[in-house]
Design a protein around this motif. Structure first.
Motif, PDB file in Angstrom:
ATOM      1  N   ALA A 115       3.100  12.191   2.618  1.00 51.42           N
ATOM      2  CA  ALA A 115       4.227  11.832   3.179  1.00 51.42           C
ATOM      3  C   ALA A 115       4.280  10.256   3.842  1.00 51.42           C
ATOM      4  N   VAL A 116       5.167   9.595   3.209  1.00 47.67           N
ATOM      5  CA  VAL A 116       5.086   8.146   3.394  1.00 47.67           C
ATOM      6  C   VAL A 116       6.028   7.793   4.220  1.00 47.67           C
ATOM      7  N   VAL A 117       6.044   6.816   5.368  1.00 49.42           N
ATOM      8  CA  VAL A 117       7.099   6.498   6.101  1.00 49.42           C
ATOM      9  C   VAL A 117       6.979   4.760   5.779  1.00 49.42           C
ATOM     10  N   TYR A 118       8.175   4.326   5.325  1.00 46.55           N
ATOM     11  CA  TYR A 118       8.323   2.806   5.435  1.00 46.55           C
ATOM     12  C   TYR A 118       8.509   2.310   6.889  1.00 46.55           C
ATOM     13  N   ALA A 119       7.626   1.340   7.242  1.00 49.18           N
ATOM     14  CA  ALA A 119       7.839   0.670   8.468  1.00 49.18           C
ATOM     15  C   ALA A 119       9.082  -0.205   8.698  1.00 49.18           C
ATOM     16  N   ASP A 120       9.517  -0.717   7.484  1.00 49.92           N
ATOM     17  CA  ASP A 120      10.889  -1.444   7.265  1.00 49.92           C
ATOM     18  C   ASP A 120      11.898  -0.483   6.853  1.00 49.92           C
ATOM     19  N   ALA A 121      12.117   0.740   7.603  1.00 49.73           N
ATOM     20  CA  ALA A 121      12.879   1.719   7.124  1.00 49.73           C
ATOM     21  C   ALA A 121      14.385   1.162   6.951  1.00 49.73           C
ATOM     22  N   ASP A 122      14.805   0.240   7.704  1.00 46.48           N
ATOM     23  CA  ASP A 122      16.219  -0.121   7.614  1.00 46.48           C
ATOM     24  C   ASP A 122      16.434  -0.924   6.397  1.00 46.48           C
ATOM     25  N   LEU A 144      -0.075  11.456   6.235  1.00 50.12           N
ATOM     26  CA  LEU A 144       0.942  10.789   6.517  1.00 50.12           C
ATOM     27  C   LEU A 144       0.710   9.230   6.540  1.00 50.12           C
ATOM     28  N   LEU A 145       1.332   8.703   5.499  1.00 47.46           N
ATOM     29  CA  LEU A 145       1.015   7.204   5.357  1.00 47.46           C
ATOM     30  C   LEU A 145       2.091   6.272   5.826  1.00 47.46           C
ATOM     31  N   ILE A 146       1.967   5.272   6.604  1.00 44.23           N
ATOM     32  CA  ILE A 146       2.935   4.259   6.961  1.00 44.23           C
ATOM     33  C   ILE A 146       2.692   2.930   6.288  1.00 44.23           C
ATOM     34  N   ASP A 147       3.643   2.384   5.568  1.00 45.54           N
ATOM     35  CA  ASP A 147       3.311   1.302   4.673  1.00 45.54           C
ATOM     36  C   ASP A 147       4.822   0.408   4.674  1.00 45.54           C
ATOM     37  N   THR A 148       4.899  -0.656   4.038  1.00 39.97           N
ATOM     38  CA  THR A 148       5.755  -1.503   4.190  1.00 39.97           C
ATOM     39  C   THR A 148       6.561  -1.406   2.726  1.00 39.97           C
ATOM     40  N   PHE A 149       7.781  -1.426   2.739  1.00 40.03           N
ATOM     41  CA  PHE A 149       8.455  -1.345   1.379  1.00 40.03           C
ATOM     42  C   PHE A 149       8.694  -2.677   0.878  1.00 40.03           C
ATOM     43  N   ASP A 150       9.307  -3.798   1.401  1.00 36.49           N
ATOM     44  CA  ASP A 150       9.463  -5.080   1.001  1.00 36.49           C
ATOM     45  C   ASP A 150       8.354  -5.955   1.615  1.00 36.49           C
ATOM     46  N   LYS A 151       7.292  -6.025   0.389  1.00 34.77           N
ATOM     47  CA  LYS A 151       6.211  -6.928   0.553  1.00 34.77           C
ATOM     48  C   LYS A 151       6.365  -8.276   1.006  1.00 34.77           C
TER      49      LYS A 151
END
Length: 234
Positions: A115-122, A144-151
């Motif tokens: 399961a991937v959570v994007y920290a920059d969800a907006d 559960l992984l949290i990552d950033t979408f926009d690098k």
């Protein structure tokens, strides 16, 4: 002790990461987005390198692309134990049903869906972090992984405060999930993480000397592993 995962794009980088002491090898093509997939041929080459030395996971792109994605070829690669699908552009849709369908397919192939959570969800237009967590727990997911979408938008802790991260991951661990943190993590950012609530720290750019499109090198990986061990001691 928090383990170190290094994302690699080919077998040569896998060798470098393992020689530096990486606990996990992750397959990712950094020029194809935050969770860009490598080809099945590359994956098999890396699996041969990693066999018996480290666990192997793989990025598989975004959930909305999964039904027709070339990343589906990774289902047939022996040695890959986890696949990651991002949830960008899923905030307004019935993403849970699509995610559950992908999870069943991946389980049938003998693997697990992270399961991937994007920290920059907006910015990613992805579901809220705790919504992803609760859905993953209900589906009996194990990761559960949290990552950033926009690098280009900042590091994990610039987008998601350490107190928020701790709350998310402590809840995840209480529900039986293994936690992983990623998102342009520098050595200084790793030191600032709530590592007691994090099972795996995942890096790409820090293992390449600061540029995620560079090449993983043994020296950088070894330095990161030393840093993690030092943080565990103190």
């Amino acid at each position: 002790m928090t383990q170190l995962l290094v994302s690699v794009r080919d077998a040569a980088e896998a060798h470098a990461a393992l020689d530096g002491g990486a606990d996990w090898i992750d397959l990712k093509e950094p020029t194809s987005g935050p969770l860009g997939a490598v080809t099945a041929i590359v994956a098999r080459n890396v699996a041969e390198v990693a066999e018996g030395r480290a666990s192997l996971s793989a990025a598989a792109g975004e959930l909305l692309d999964w039904p027709h994605s070339a990343a589906r070829d990774l289902l047939a690669v022996d040695g890959v134990t986890q696949l990651k699908l991002g949830l960008s552009a899923c905030a307004d849709g019935d993403w849970q049903q699509a995610w559950l369908a992908a999870q069943r397919e991946i389980i049938d192939a003998g693997k697990e869906l992270v399961a991937v959570v994007y920290a920059d969800a907006d910015r990613a237009h992805s579901p809220a972090p705790f919504d992803v967590l609760e859905a993953a727990a209900a589906a009996r997911a194990r990761w559960l992984l949290i990552d950033t979408f926009d690098k280009g938008s900042g590091t994990l802790l610039e987008l998601f405060e350490a107190t928020q991260l701790r709350a998310l991951f402590e809840r995840a661990q209480a529900l039986g999930l293994t936690t992983a943190a990623a998102g342009r993590l520098t050595p200084a950012a790793i030191e600032a993480l709530p590592l007691d609530a994090i099972d795996v720290v995942a890096v790409r750019s820090a293992a390449c000397g600061g540029d995620r499109r560079g090449t993983v090198n043994t020296h950088s990986v070894a330095a990161l592993q030393t840093l993690l061990r030092g943080c565990a001691i103190f």
